[in-house]
Enzyme design. Structure first.
Site: not given
Length: 104
Positions: A54-55
């Site tokens: 989940p950048c």
């Protein structure tokens, strides 16, 4: 980006829970690469696992969203964070006092 550094970064980012954010510098520290905040950004820009890593939960040291978020621009990063309950101000920043993850 492939290699041990990128793998370390992606594993660290996966630990940031929904509804929280971490800074690039924080991810560098968490991944065992203190001082490599810019390299963390480079690794996240080419994240081969955007659904798994989940950048969008990684922001600048001042809480600012990435202007060149690789997966749809800052508008998409904003949308993803807001969908998790993170407030994003009109100037594309997140209140780190409220939303920064302190688990590590």
């Amino acid at each position: 980006m492939k290699g041990a550094f990128a793998d370390d970064v992606y594993e660290a980012v996966k630990t940031v829970p929904s509804g929280k954010v971490a800074t690039y510098g924080q991810i560098a520290l968490m991944s065992g690469h203190r001082g490599a905040a810019r390299a963390v950004g480079n690794a996240l820009h080419v994240n081969p696992f955007p659904g798994t890593v989940p950048c969008h939960r990684v922001v600048g040291a001042d809480g600012r969203l990435a202007p060149g978020f690789a997966f749809g621009g800052s508008g998409e990063q904003r949308r993803l964070l807001q969908s998790e309950g993170v407030d994003v101000s009109d100037d594309n920043t997140v209140d780190l006092q409220k939303f920064q993850w302190r688990g590590n």
